[in-house]
Design a protein around this motif. Structure first.
Motif, mmCIF file in Angstrom:
data_model
loop_
_atom_site.group_PDB
_atom_site.id
_atom_site.type_symbol
_atom_site.label_atom_id
_atom_site.label_comp_id
_atom_site.label_asym_id
_atom_site.label_seq_id
_atom_site.Cartn_x
_atom_site.Cartn_y
_atom_site.Cartn_z
ATOM 1 N N GLN A 262 -2.016 -0.255 -10.481
ATOM 2 C CA GLN A 262 -2.349 0.469 -9.260
ATOM 3 C C GLN A 262 -3.679 1.203 -9.422
ATOM 4 O O GLN A 262 -3.986 1.718 -10.490
ATOM 5 N N GLU A 263 -4.438 1.251 -8.349
ATOM 6 C CA GLU A 263 -5.655 2.056 -8.343
ATOM 7 C C GLU A 263 -5.674 2.915 -7.089
ATOM 8 O O GLU A 263 -5.062 2.566 -6.071
ATOM 9 N N GLY B 66 0.835 -1.185 0.000
ATOM 10 C CA GLY B 66 0.000 0.000 0.000
ATOM 11 C C GLY B 66 0.871 1.235 0.000
ATOM 12 O O GLY B 66 1.964 1.242 0.580
ATOM 13 N N GLN C 32 -15.328 4.164 -6.928
ATOM 14 C CA GLN C 32 -14.107 4.400 -7.689
ATOM 15 C C GLN C 32 -13.601 5.806 -7.422
ATOM 16 O O GLN C 32 -14.372 6.698 -7.057
ATOM 17 N N VAL D 30 -9.678 -2.867 -4.433
ATOM 18 C CA VAL D 30 -10.258 -2.474 -3.150
ATOM 19 C C VAL D 30 -11.734 -2.191 -3.376
ATOM 20 O O VAL D 30 -12.086 -1.320 -4.180
ATOM 21 N N LYS D 31 -12.586 -2.922 -2.683
ATOM 22 C CA LYS D 31 -14.021 -2.763 -2.891
ATOM 23 C C LYS D 31 -14.507 -1.411 -2.393
ATOM 24 O O LYS D 31 -15.196 -0.682 -3.100
ATOM 25 N N SER E 277 -3.301 1.255 -4.157
ATOM 26 C CA SER E 277 -3.316 -0.159 -3.814
ATOM 27 C C SER E 277 -2.996 -0.974 -5.056
ATOM 28 O O SER E 277 -3.413 -0.628 -6.163
ATOM 29 N N SER F 230 -7.012 4.059 -3.846
ATOM 30 C CA SER F 230 -7.862 3.407 -2.848
ATOM 31 C C SER F 230 -8.487 4.392 -1.870
ATOM 32 O O SER F 230 -9.544 4.127 -1.298
ATOM 33 N N LYS G 40 -13.710 2.225 -1.357
ATOM 34 C CA LYS G 40 -12.736 3.304 -1.429
ATOM 35 C C LYS G 40 -13.303 4.507 -0.671
ATOM 36 O O LYS G 40 -14.518 4.661 -0.551
#
Length: 933
Positions: free
Chosen positions: A571-572, A544, A625, A604-605, A600, A574, A607
């Motif tokens: 990567q998104e 992370g 998102q 990740v559900k 992350s 989070s 955020k």
């Protein structure tokens, strides 16, 4: 002034003989008030007090110097004084030279202390200098006081020892200062045998003129580098007093040379004053972040401004991993097996700050984890258990040697303080010495180092050898970090440095990382290098990440250049904190606007988006998102467009003179030309506006000569002289000017309108609540320092002047320093507007007229005057609010709650409109230029 300078001035004031008449002015000077202000107060011109002998500075403080024993009564009189309220005083203060009392009127908080003890309460009074009071400083000013003392000592020693100021010896000087910090802390915490023993020994054994102070310190340092068992055979022998009083410490801190710089009488005094503070209360995350400027010549002027408050650091650390640890603790309850599993998990967590400075993020992370661990141990009935969280799991990289050294020392102090707090003084002392020699803070350029070597995913190993204060183990890879199967969290506050402020070396750093991967990398802030390096690390070893960064990396062209690269690495985002002010301890500090972005490497559900409210308290939303613009919207990137997405009125740059200044006239030059030409030049002169001229109301003029009138204009001698100067300038001004040499009577490129036009400033202050466009007739010539909307319908002015539009511009525009840079391709051409009915247009036209009439009512006020957020006229603000009401109802049938909601709607609409335009493009090629409104 900054907090350290203020503390120093207050300390000097407190030790001087008390002067009843002079105190109020000396006190105000200590808080940064100018000599001119004090001179007027002395003369009585600006003294608003209604009490005998008192001094009242408006919007600041009401001070009374009273008779002995009457401080309480004097403070009551100040509180009851009508002048106190009328002058909007923030504080009242009364003193008789022996005692002092003060009150902050807004909160009702008070202090009461001996006059000599005022420096220990200076943090309470920092708002007088425009410095927001930070709780840790207000409650415990030792960190600022310690920084102030050490800074004075450092400067005095460098003046006396110029060789130590040279680059080749600066590391020795920094080494020496770090040793002093440890000794001051150790003598006040019983690490040494007897409280104050270090300072007392120096005072007793050194001469008052400072002549042998270096010899005393050298002996003390030697003692702490020799084990007790080896001291009998040490050569030269240790003095008996050093052998008896000082333990073996080492751990690299006292190894190597024990040479000490020469002391003057003043340097010895500064040393003793520093030792006289209570270092037991030192807060390593505060002290370290401030003292890092002491050893940096360039940064010493900003001494004390590096402090990052704990709440700001926790904006990074809490959502990154601490919140989840606390949730697991809560879920475990008193289940000893679950608590044990959590403790084992925490022992394998590594926190890595690749721009660690003096280690404040690492220290806070360590202290927070120790707090959780202590609660686990309490619930498991093991309160005395030694911590299983190793300091070596808190890793860092720092470019400069002194902050890197202070970072490790700060962690050592934090570990000791946590041991005392959670296990007791006896247990803490039993395990503290000797210091561990392992090195886990690396000194080097983070953008040139391999992070996986410095913080490997599993097992052991720091494979970068760094020369630093504590020494480096012969084989760093032998350090066992007990992290097999553990987690890694990357965090910190890397240097920002926009493209206009980077050094050549920093640009080269960024180029090596980003140059091979994308075009447009030069537009990125320096911090982008850390974001991409973290993404690359996480792609190879999932972890992370959360950084504090400038908001500009999530705006404009930077968003479309940087974040696709991050997404390609898996990567998104989070979690994120949207823009907030990151203040420091400088007076009247506005702070820089920053964001926090968490990344992350796994989906990740839930955020989380944190948004600062008007009170500064952040609200949080759970979202599906978070895109590159920190919105709950699809990850679409706004890219420059050649034609408008929504408007049928085209936008262009203004006209460019490229004339060497010969076609442009100041007001004085204009008047002189009219006089000298007998008015013959008047038909060739036009009002000339760029962004600055329009906003600030500074008129300029230009020669505007059509081809058909060139010969007539050349017949005016004063104009002919200017035309000839233009020809000569362009002949030697480079390739671009060559094309315009044959027509020196004209601007090099022209975009003059034949009808009315809408001027939009291309650069304006981020403080503006609205984009300040203006309607002009065709006499006005707009320079290329502004944009022109050609023959606009009135409702276009309404839309450009809306909160919707400036919200969009703030998100997608570039920046010039902190100012907004409005570009046609990114701001105007991309702006999405729903399909407008004729009634919509009529309503918006009425709003546009109301705004223009409200401006006109305040003639000759300038746009800068009218749109100052703090002084905007009520009728103008109401006109804009009505305009927002009408436009926003067209979008969603009601007013938007905030800019986040506005932007999420705009991005949704932009996504739909660009997708539809792309789909329809082949079929509408012949009608590409026809755009609906």
């Amino acid at each position: 002034m900054n907090a350290v300078e203020i503390e120093s001035a207050i300390s000097d004031l407190a030790i001087e003989p008390f002067d009843r008449a002079e105190f109020p002015y000396a006190f105000l000077a200590a808080f940064g008030n100018k000599d001119t202000t004090l001179k007027k107060l002395r003369a009585g011109n600006n003294n608003a007090s209604d009490l005998p002998g008192a001094v009242l500075l408006r919007n600041n403080i009401h001070i009374s110097v009273c008779d002995p024993g009457t401080v309480g009564e004097a403070l009551k009189a100040l509180r009851a004084s009508p002048a106190t309220a009328k002058a909007k005083a923030k504080f009242i203060l009364a003193t008789d030279g022996q005692n002092l009392e003060a009150e902050e009127l807004a909160s009702g908080e008070t202090i009461a202390c001996a006059y000599a003890d005022l420096p220990n309460h200076f943090g309470f009074l920092l708002p007088l200098a425009g410095i927001s009071t930070i709780k840790e400083i207000k409650d415990n000013p030792i960190d600022v006081r310690a920084t102030s003392r050490l800074n004075k000592l450092y400067v005095e020693l460098l003046n006396e020892n110029p060789d130590w100021a040279k680059e080749e010896r600066r590391a020795d000087m920094n080494h020496f200062m770090a040793r002093l910090v440890f000794c001051f802390f150790a003598e006040d915490t019983d690490i040494f045998n007897g409280e104050g023993v270090f300072t007392q020994t120096i005072e007793q054994m050194s001469e008052r003129d400072g002549g042998n102070t270096h010899e005393v310190l050298e002996a003390i340092f030697r003692a702490m580098n020799i084990k007790r068992a080896d001291r009998a055979n040490a050569e030269p022998r240790l003095p008996a007093w050093a052998d008896k009083k000082f333990p073996y410490v080492n751990g690299g801190l006292f190894s190597g040379s024990t040479e000490v710089p020469r002391f003057t009488r003043m340097a010895r005094t500064y040393l003793l004053h520093a030792g006289g503070l209570n270092w037991r209360e030192i807060n390593p995350d505060i002290f370290g972040s401030m003292i890092q400027a002491v050893a940096d010549d360039e940064e010493r002027g900003s001494l004390g401004m590096h402090y990052t408050s704990v709440p700001n650091i926790l904006k990074v650390l809490n959502p990154l991993f601490l919140d989840e640890l606390r949730a697991q603790l809560e879920a475990a309850g008193d289940n000893k097996a679950k608590l044990l599993n959590l403790r084992k998990r925490m022992a394998r967590i590594r926190v890595f700050d690749p721009a660690c400075g003096s280690g404040n993020f690492l220290v806070i992370a360590y202290k927070q984890m120790r707090e959780i661990e202590a609660e686990i141990n309490r619930r498991r009935d093991e309160p005395d258990l030694r911590s299983e969280i190793p300091l070596t799991n808190f890793r860092g990289i720092e470019l400069r040697d002194f902050p890197a050294e202070i970072a490790r020392l700060a962690l050592i102090i934090a570990e000791y303080q946590c041991d005392v707090l959670y296990r007791g003084q006896k247990e803490a002392l039993a395990e503290f010495l000797p210091l561990d020699a392992q090195n886990w803070i690396v000194c080097g350029n983070a953008l040139r180092l391999d992070w996986l070597s410095i913080c490997p995913p599993t097992g052991t190993g720091v494979k970068v050898v760094a020369d630093d204060l504590f020494g480096t183990p012969l084989n760093q890879s032998e350090i066992d970090f007990a992290n097999e199967g553990g987690e890694t969290y990357i965090c910190g506050n890397p240097p920002y440095k926009g493209s206009n402020w980077r050094t050549p070396e920093q640009t080269e750093d960024l180029g090596q990382i980003l140059g091979p991967k994308c075009d447009g990398w030069k537009a990125l802030d320096y911090v982008a290098g850390w974001i991409l390096k973290a993404a690359e690390y996480s792609a190879r070893s999932p972890c992370g990440t959360a950084f504090v960064t400038t908001n500009s990396v999530c705006q404009g062209i930077q968003a479309s250049v940087l974040w696709p690269l991050v997404a390609e690495l898996g990567q998104e985002i989070s979690f994120a904190h949207t823009s907030f002010k990151w203040a420091n301890l400088a007076s009247h500090n506005a702070g820089v606007s920053v964001i926090v972005v968490g990344l992350s490497s796994s989906p990740v559900k839930d955020k989380f988006l944190y948004e600062a409210g008007a009170s500064g308290v952040a609200s949080v939303r759970r979202v599906e998102q978070i895109n590159a613009y920190l919105l709950n919207a699809k990850n679409v990137f706004v890219t420059a467009a050649k034609v408008p997405l929504s408007f049928d009125s085209l936008i262009t740059d203004g006209s460019g003179a490229l004339d060497g200044g010969n076609l442009i006239l100041s007001s004085d030059e204009y008047r002189a030309l009219m006089t000298d030409s007998g008015g013959a030049a008047e038909r060739f002169v036009r009002p000339y506006l760029g962004s600055s001229e329009f906003i600030r109301g500074m008129p300029r003029w230009c020669l505007w000569i059509e081809d058909a009138d060139a010969s007539i204009a050349a017949g005016v001698a004063q104009i002919a002289k200017r035309i000839d100067a233009v020809r000569k300038f362009r002949a030697s001004a480079g390739t671009r000017a060559q094309t315009a040499v044959s027509r020196p009577h004209k601007f090099a490129w022209t975009n003059k309108q034949r009808g009315h036009q809408l001027i939009i400033p291309t650069v304006f202050s981020e403080r503006r609540d609205y984009i300040t466009a203006g309607l002009l007739d065709d006499r006005h010539i707009v320079s290329n320092a502004a944009s022109i909307v050609q023959s606009p319908k009135p409702h276009v002015f309404s839309i450009i002047s809306s909160t919707m539009h400036i919200a969009w511009v703030r998100a997608v525009a570039g920046r010039l320093k902190t100012d907004i840079r409005y570009t046609s391709a990114l701001c105007y051409n991309t702006f999405p507007v729903p399909l407008l009915t004729e009634q919509n247009k009529a309503d918006l036209t009425a709003c546009a007229e109301d705004i223009l009439l409200a401006r006109e009512a305040h003639f000759p006020a300038t746009i800068a005057d009218l749109y100052d957020p703090e002084n905007m006229p009520d009728n103008l603000r109401r006109a804009h609010e009505r305009n927002d009401e009408v436009l926003e109802r067209i979008y969603i049938g009601r007013r938007f709650k905030n800019d986040t909601e506005r932007l999420e709607k705009l991005f949704e609409l932009y996504t739909k409109m660009t997708a539809a335009a792309a789909k329809a493009a082949p079929a509408t090629k012949a009608t590409r230029g026809k755009k609906r409104e």
